[in-house]
Design a protein around this motif. Structure first.
Motif, PDB file in Angstrom:
ATOM      1  N   SER B  67       1.310 -16.718   6.648  1.00 51.72           N
ATOM      2  CA  SER B  67       0.850 -16.205   5.359  1.00 51.72           C
ATOM      3  C   SER B  67       1.529 -16.958   4.219  1.00 51.72           C
ATOM      4  CB  SER B  67       1.084 -14.702   5.260  1.00 51.72           C
ATOM      5  OG  SER B  67       2.452 -14.429   5.129  1.00 51.72           O
ATOM      6  N   HIS B 109      -3.003 -14.529  11.457  1.00 46.23           N
ATOM      7  CA  HIS B 109      -2.050 -13.702  10.709  1.00 46.23           C
ATOM      8  C   HIS B 109      -2.364 -12.225  10.954  1.00 46.23           C
ATOM      9  CE1 HIS B 109       0.374 -12.167   7.357  1.00 46.23           C
ATOM     10  NE2 HIS B 109      -0.693 -11.518   6.936  1.00 46.23           N
ATOM     11  N   GLY B 110      -3.635 -11.857  10.839  1.00 41.36           N
ATOM     12  CA  GLY B 110      -4.026 -10.462  11.044  1.00 41.36           C
ATOM     13  C   GLY B 110      -3.778 -10.018  12.471  1.00 41.36           C
ATOM     14  N   ILE B 435      -7.467  -5.747   0.553  1.00 43.24           N
ATOM     15  CA  ILE B 435      -6.263  -6.439   1.020  1.00 43.24           C
ATOM     16  C   ILE B 435      -5.019  -5.697   0.539  1.00 43.24           C
ATOM     17  CG2 ILE B 435      -4.992  -8.617   0.914  1.00 43.24           C
ATOM     18  CD1 ILE B 435      -7.567  -8.987   2.310  1.00 43.24           C
ATOM     19  N   HIS B 439      -2.525  -3.688   3.136  1.00 40.20           N
ATOM     20  CA  HIS B 439      -1.203  -4.297   3.274  1.00 40.20           C
ATOM     21  C   HIS B 439      -0.118  -3.315   2.849  1.00 40.20           C
ATOM     22  CE1 HIS B 439      -2.946  -8.334   3.924  1.00 40.20           C
ATOM     23  NE2 HIS B 439      -1.794  -8.568   4.496  1.00 40.20           N
ATOM     24  N   GLY B 443       0.698  -2.148   6.332  1.00 39.89           N
ATOM     25  CA  GLY B 443       1.522  -3.332   6.569  1.00 39.89           C
ATOM     26  C   GLY B 443       2.948  -3.092   6.123  1.00 39.89           C
ATOM     27  N   PHE B 486       1.461  -7.210  -3.980  1.00 34.96           N
ATOM     28  CA  PHE B 486       0.215  -6.492  -3.701  1.00 34.96           C
ATOM     29  C   PHE B 486      -0.326  -5.701  -4.886  1.00 34.96           C
ATOM     30  CE2 PHE B 486       2.082  -7.090   0.576  1.00 34.96           C
ATOM     31  CZ  PHE B 486       1.107  -7.942   1.048  1.00 34.96           C
ATOM     32  N   ARG B 499     -12.087 -11.512  -0.560  1.00 34.68           N
ATOM     33  CA  ARG B 499     -11.082 -11.958   0.402  1.00 34.68           C
ATOM     34  C   ARG B 499     -11.657 -13.115   1.212  1.00 34.68           C
ATOM     35  NH1 ARG B 499     -11.162  -7.077   4.899  1.00 34.68           N
ATOM     36  NH2 ARG B 499      -9.553  -8.323   5.895  1.00 34.68           N
ATOM     37  N   THR B 524       5.823 -14.406  -2.568  1.00 34.30           N
ATOM     38  CA  THR B 524       5.696 -14.373  -1.118  1.00 34.30           C
ATOM     39  C   THR B 524       6.795 -15.196  -0.455  1.00 34.30           C
ATOM     40  OG1 THR B 524       3.318 -14.247  -1.424  1.00 34.30           O
ATOM     41  CG2 THR B 524       4.095 -14.744   0.784  1.00 34.30           C
TER      42      THR B 524
END
Lengths: 186, 607
Positions: B67, B109-110, B435, B439, B443, B486, B499, B524
């Motif tokens: 990511s 990644h997912g 997203i 997340h 996430g 986010f 996305r 990030t």
């Protein structure tokens, strides 16, 4: 370690089996509900049920009887009868797989191949996966039978045999359900 | 059983537990252990937990790094980065990620984060570590199956990892692998062998989850020690119990869906395929339905998000109560809401499909059921907040992460109400709003639960503490960073930014977000660096951390703190303790904590 656990309620291994059966049920529930959804859509093709499946149903029903009888013999310590009945169950299991295979071949020869997405293709997958579960049962059965014939230590615990028979009854009942389902939902 | 090694390597066991050398009186098979049986093919639930945790951490670094690298390209679409070519070779020739490979990266990644880190790494770790310790069992119902569960996870990991290195690249149809993209090899590079490896790996992963889940359920229901009634169990047990039930009942359905997909891919059936043109050529497949796959997938896919979040909820509840020195508020309401979430988890899957051509009439039922989840979620949040209300808080890293979890769960949960309404979903589906929502809520929140658990139970796993200063840096860096990443995405999503797009330069309406994208990318990188700090802290503390000197360092009530500092296989020396009370007698009758093993005295007040 396990034997040390408190002896109340169901044996942990038996209980684990019941949860596993619920899990297997969910897999076939997924497939049969997909079947129902698909059968209501356009271009659904029905398929004739091979006659061998009727024979195999009788065979697996018989094998349920023999394994139940084997379990009773084990509990009564009639070991020679137990071994014989377990062996018969194994042979019936193999006969079931063989009959399913003949049935598949009959379908294939009559033009039902993997092309398409009708009842025939679903039948290959549903009955095929069920067959795999029976095969798994046969492998377990062979282990149990081998232990019964060559095992040096005498086992008095009926738990492994009970687990074996529960699973065997399960694949039997599962097949009956699937068979009736496949006949009714066209 | 490994008394020799204890004598030499870990003298502290004997310092604190003199006279506990009796190894043979608990009828537990004392086999000789070699390095292989002790650390590799171990059947000890604690070792298996560590194996899951460390495998999960390796996966988290791989998935997280992906990511970071694709964020680099997202933030700076016009620039090229040498590092991208270093990592991805011909997939990023000249330092720019190729569009097809961007798909592969987000897919991986997912997949990695959802399944290998937050399912395998989270519930694999804590279910294995805590279930036998907290219900009072020497090990799982079937230690062998438990070991197999890890090794199937390992095989799944190896297959998934190897798919990153095949010529045509890993699967690239999104982590949901919708057909027809995933069903036709000619549809894209990633739909070739990478997709087959993805499916094979997932099949192994499902086997691993089922073996593990069966064990967790059987152990919780069948192997509890004397006095440990279901309602005396810590909430971690309830959460892991419902997690296992969800997994055992939903993963098989995904397996059915995957089997049909494998047939479509390799044997020419068309369960999911109909009327498709690829490169001007009409495919022979007829009569299939792509929606069918979505139903089968989301019947797992939705419970899967609860498989991820429920263990985190359980860990947070326990850590919060211990560190607030207060009983958990509304224990039965907590159990009831876990149950309600577990039931609803099976009844809301179609809210992922509002815009796939589903009947809007049917959709309205799924809206209603989806919004119902707000009720148990709100009950839980209320109870966590009332648990820390006027508590005697110990703000150690695990407690901060527990509180951070609640914050994330609220922020991410509220946006779920937007998305759960099919009418609003028409506008914001497949945008950055989604997203941001998932997340934050599954996430980051699940990661917070996991960190909270790792910091809290690290002493039980390794007999040492993790460094708190690094822990604080880790917490604040992650909390602030996660919100900075986010939160802005919500606005982008509401503005319609979709996305799964690598480059928005050609889209005039989204040009305003160019700088924001750069900002997110920079944060990030920082947040990823902070996670590396955590990993350093973890491994450093295994060998060099401050040693644990007492059996119950937190003054906690649960059974795992009645075992030796470094418990052997079998957990307790001598008898398994008997339980006399629930796990949450904190600050009661003037006492700070009363362990579960202490009998109720006649003049004690009722709880």
């Amino acid at each position: 370690m396990v034997l040390e656990g408190k002896k109340r309620g169901v044996h942990p291994h038996k209980f684990t089996l019941w949860v596993a059966l619920a899990s297997i049920v969910m897999m076939f529930a997924g497939l049969t509900s997909a079947y129902i959804v698909k059968s209501n859509q356009a271009n659904w093709e029905v398929v004739e049920t091979p006659v061998e499946f009727y024979y195999s149903t009788v065979v697996i029903l018989l094998s349920s009887l023999t394994i139940q009888w084997a379990l009773r013999s084990f509990k009564q310590r009639e070991m020679s009868r137990y071994r014989l009945l377990m062996a018969i169950t194994g042979v019936l299991g193999i006969a079931f797989i063989w009959l399913q295979w003949v049935g598949f071949n009959w379908m294939w020869d009559n033009g039902v191949t993997f092309q398409g997405s009708g009842a025939g293709q679903f039948l290959y997958i549903i009955a095929g996966l069920h067959g795999l579960h029976v095969l798994g049962g046969i492998v377990a059965l062979i282990v149990v039978i081998t232990r019964a014939f060559v095992g040096r230590t005498q086992s008095y615990s009926s738990v492994p045999v009970e687990i074996m028979s529960t699973y065997w009854h399960f694949v039997d009942v599962l097949w009956i359900y699937l068979f009736i389902f496949l006949i009714i939902v066209k | 059983m490994n008394q020799e090694s204890n004598n030499t390597v870990r003298p502290e066991v004997h310092v604190t537990h003199d006279g506990h050398h009796v190894e043979h009186d608990h009828g537990h098979g004392h086999h000789k252990e070699t390095f292989i049986t002790k650390y590799i093919f171990s059947q000890d639930h604690k070792t298996i937990a560590k194996q899951f945790l460390i495998s999960g951490m390796i996966w988290a670094v791989v998935g997280g790094l992906m990511s970071v690298l694709f964020r680099l390209q997202l933030g700076y679409p016009d620039q090229s980065f040498e590092i991208l070519e270093t990592f991805f070779g011909r997939w990023a020739e000249g330092g720019q990620i190729k569009p097809e490979f961007y798909y592969a990266l987000i897919t991986m990644h997912g997949t990695i984060l959802v399944f290998f880190v937050l399912t395998g790494g989270l519930s694999g770790t804590f279910a294995n570590l805590l279930i036998p310790l907290q219900v009072g069992a020497r090990d799982m119902a079937s230690p062998l199956m438990n070991m197999l569960s890890y090794w199937f996870f390992f095989i799944a990991s190896v297959i998934m990892m190897s798919s990153l290195f095949v010529q045509t690249g890993p699967a690239s149809g999104g982590w949901t692998s919708y057909p027809p993209l995933s069903a036709l090899g000619q549809a894209s590079e990633g739909s070739k062998v990478g997709m087959d490896l993805w499916l094979l790996s997932m099949a192994m992963f499902i086997v691993s989850s089922l073996l593990g889940g069966l064990n967790y359920i059987a152990t919780i229901l069948n192997m509890r020690t004397k006095g440990m009634s279901m309602t005396r169990m810590p909430l971690t047990m309830w959460a892991l119990f419902f997690t296992a039930i969800l997994g055992v009942l939903s993963f098989p359905v995904l397996l059915s869906g995957a089997i049909l997909l494998l047939f479509d891919r390799n044997l020419g059936t068309s369960f999911y395929l109909s009327d498709i043109y690829v490169k001007g050529q009409i495919m022979p497949n007829e009569g299939g339905s792509a929606i069918l796959y979505q139903h089968l997938f989301w019947f797992l896919g939705h419970p899967e998000v609860y498989i991820i979040i429920l263990p985190a909820m359980g860990l947070v509840s326990e850590v919060m109560s211990v560190n607030a020195r207060k009983p958990i508020f509304g224990y039965m309401a907590m159990v009831g809401s876990l149950f309600a979430i577990a039931i609803l988890a099976f009844l809301v899957w179609a809210h992922h499909m509002f815009v796939s051509g589903m009947s809007p009439f049917l959709g309205s039922f799924f809206v209603l059921l989806t919004l119902l989840i707000a009720i148990p979620s709100a009950i839980k949040v209320f109870n966590w907040i009332t648990t820390i209300w006027r508590g005697n808080l110990r703000l150690n890293p695990q407690m901060l992460f527990a509180i951070g979890f609640v914050s994330m769960f609220i922020s991410g949960g509220l946006t779920g109400i937007f998305l759960g309404n099919s009418t609003i979903d028409i506008h914001i589906h497949d945008t950055y709003f989604v997203i941001a929502h998932f997340h934050i809520v599954m996430g980051v929140a699940a990661f917070f639960g996991m960190f909270c658990g790792v910091y809290h139970w690290f002493p039980k796993m390794y007999g040492r503490y993790m460094n708190s200063t690094l822990g604080y840096i880790h917490f604040w860096g992650t909390l602030i960073g996660a919100y900075l990443i986010f939160w802005p995405m919500h606005y982008m999503g509401l503005a319609g930014v979709p996305r799964r797009y690598m480059d928005f330069r050609g889209w005039t309406s989204f040009n305003q977000f160019g700088e924001l994208n750069k900002f997110i990318s920079i944060v990030t990188i920082v947040v990823f660096a902070v996670q590396l700090l955590f990993i350093f802290n973890f491994f450093y503390s295994i060998w060099k951390g401050r040693k644990v000197r007492s059996m119950n360092p937190y003054g906690a009530n649960t059974l795992e703190w009645t075992t030796p500092i470094r418990p052997g296989h079998g957990n307790w020396v001598g008898e398994i303790p008997e339980v006399h009370r629930w796990a949450y007698d904190y600050s009661k009758d003037g006492r700070e904590f009363i362990p579960q093993t202490e009998p109720v005295s006649p003049n004690e007040t009722k709880h």
